[in-house]
Design an enzyme around this catalytic site. Structure first.
Site, PDB file in Angstrom:
ATOM      1  N   THR A  12      -0.773  -3.493   4.212  1.00 30.99           N
ATOM      2  CA  THR A  12      -0.647  -4.856   4.723  1.00 30.99           C
ATOM      3  C   THR A  12      -2.038  -5.427   4.937  1.00 30.99           C
ATOM      4  O   THR A  12      -2.863  -4.818   5.624  1.00 30.99           O
ATOM      5  CB  THR A  12       0.127  -4.880   6.051  1.00 30.99           C
ATOM      6  OG1 THR A  12       1.470  -4.424   5.835  1.00 30.99           O
ATOM      7  CG2 THR A  12       0.171  -6.286   6.639  1.00 30.99           C
ATOM      8  N   GLY A 102       7.780 -12.389  -6.839  1.00 28.37           N
ATOM      9  CA  GLY A 102       7.315 -11.965  -5.527  1.00 28.37           C
ATOM     10  C   GLY A 102       6.406 -12.990  -4.882  1.00 28.37           C
ATOM     11  O   GLY A 102       5.608 -13.645  -5.565  1.00 28.37           O
ATOM     12  N   ASP A 104       3.801 -12.645  -3.079  1.00 27.30           N
ATOM     13  CA  ASP A 104       2.386 -12.319  -3.236  1.00 27.30           C
ATOM     14  C   ASP A 104       1.871 -12.778  -4.600  1.00 27.30           C
ATOM     15  O   ASP A 104       0.724 -13.226  -4.731  1.00 27.30           O
ATOM     16  CB  ASP A 104       2.158 -10.819  -3.055  1.00 27.30           C
ATOM     17  CG  ASP A 104       3.026  -9.963  -3.963  1.00 27.30           C
ATOM     18  OD1 ASP A 104       4.148 -10.391  -4.317  1.00 27.30           O
ATOM     19  OD2 ASP A 104       2.602  -8.842  -4.306  1.00 27.30           O
ATOM     20  N   ASP A 124      -3.507  -7.812 -10.166  1.00 29.96           N
ATOM     21  CA  ASP A 124      -3.413  -7.341  -8.777  1.00 29.96           C
ATOM     22  C   ASP A 124      -3.110  -5.848  -8.774  1.00 29.96           C
ATOM     23  O   ASP A 124      -2.031  -5.408  -9.168  1.00 29.96           O
ATOM     24  CB  ASP A 124      -2.325  -8.112  -8.038  1.00 29.96           C
ATOM     25  CG  ASP A 124      -2.331  -7.832  -6.540  1.00 29.96           C
ATOM     26  OD1 ASP A 124      -3.003  -6.875  -6.098  1.00 29.96           O
ATOM     27  OD2 ASP A 124      -1.653  -8.572  -5.800  1.00 29.96           O
ATOM     28  N   THR A 127       0.775  -1.482  -5.331  1.00 28.78           N
ATOM     29  CA  THR A 127       1.728  -0.409  -5.618  1.00 28.78           C
ATOM     30  C   THR A 127       2.102  -0.439  -7.094  1.00 28.78           C
ATOM     31  O   THR A 127       2.205   0.592  -7.759  1.00 28.78           O
ATOM     32  CB  THR A 127       2.986  -0.564  -4.748  1.00 28.78           C
ATOM     33  OG1 THR A 127       2.599  -0.604  -3.369  1.00 28.78           O
ATOM     34  CG2 THR A 127       3.939   0.587  -4.974  1.00 28.78           C
TER      35      THR A 127
END
Length: 249
Positions: A12, A102, A104, A124, A127
């Site tokens: 986060t 998403g 983000d 990016d 994950t």
């Protein structure tokens, strides 16, 4: 001040903004079972909730949305904007089902378009390794989702009993002289090659030399060895959240 929060599956990222100025920032492990009170105690040690006038949240962990909502009400006493369907972004979404994108990825694209113009490609390293594309016309037109560095390496270690986990660091040479060196070379140059191949194909499909901007926790590891990544913008997602907040304020 605005608290921008990007809740990813693994980490986060948080930032405090005073207007357009980045005042402070943090990166924490994402605990999927965290309660609002646990989040409140944790954040209370990092910042003064009295300084927070609003929270803009992007989350790929649905179970934490309610907890962040409670935190905003109970701890920060500040309005919360959750990036999702119905929120103004200023970015036309040319996707078969915009609800699948998403938050983000939208924040990254908003910030990349604002900072670097269009067309632009955002890589990016999270994950998953996400490639998001803003067209020549300034529209979000989709992207690519590939397995991320950490989950790829974890899968390799789990399947190969004789291999050991290694530090995420660049090797001294491409040809590894040890098992550790070989693994690090495969990690760094393997993912750099993946990025270059995908970016080249995106540019060909766009018919334009779109700039490639990297972000995410491991961007600094791979970007220096990529032929297509122009620069690393560590706060791209958080900057996108700030821009979206201003648009909806």
């Amino acid at each position: 001040m605005l608290l921008a929060v990007d809740v990813g599956n693994t980490q986060t990222a948080l930032a405090l903004y005073a207007g357009e100025k980045l005042a402070d920032h943090w990166r924490l492990a994402t605990e999927h079972s965290s309660t609002a009170d646990e989040l409140g105690v944790l954040l209370g040690g990092l910042l003064d909730f009295d300084d927070v006038d609003g929270i803009c949240l992007s989350s790929t962990v649905p179970v934490l949305l309610r907890e962040w909502g409670t935190l905003a009400t109970k701890w920060a006493h500040a309005p919360l904007l959750v990036v999702g369907p119905g929120v103004k972004t200023g970015l036309p979404i040319r996707y078969d089902d915009p609800r699948e994108v998403g938050p983000d990825r939208i924040a990254n694209s908003v910030a990349a378009k604002e900072r670097y113009g269009a067309p632009v490609i955002v890589v990016d390293f999270g994950t998953s390794t996400n490639f998001d594309v803003v067209s020549v016309d300034g529209d979000y037109v989709g992207g690519v989702i590939a397995p991320g560095i950490e989950i790829s390496m974890d899968a390799l270690f789990a399947r190969a009993a004789r291999l050991v986990k290694v530090d995420y660091a660049a090797p001294s040479s491409v040809i590894g002289k040890t098992t550790v060196g070989g693994l690090q070379s495969g990690l760094v140059y393997g993912f750099a090659g993946q990025v270059d191949g995908i970016v080249a194909r995106i540019r060909k499909e766009l018919g334009a030399e779109a700039r490639a901007i990297a972000t995410g926790g491991l961007a600094d590891l791979v970007a220096p060895h990529s032929l297509t990544i122009e620069l690393v913008d560590a706060f791209l997602t958080l900057e996108g959240l700030r821009l979206i907040w201003e648009l909806n304020a």
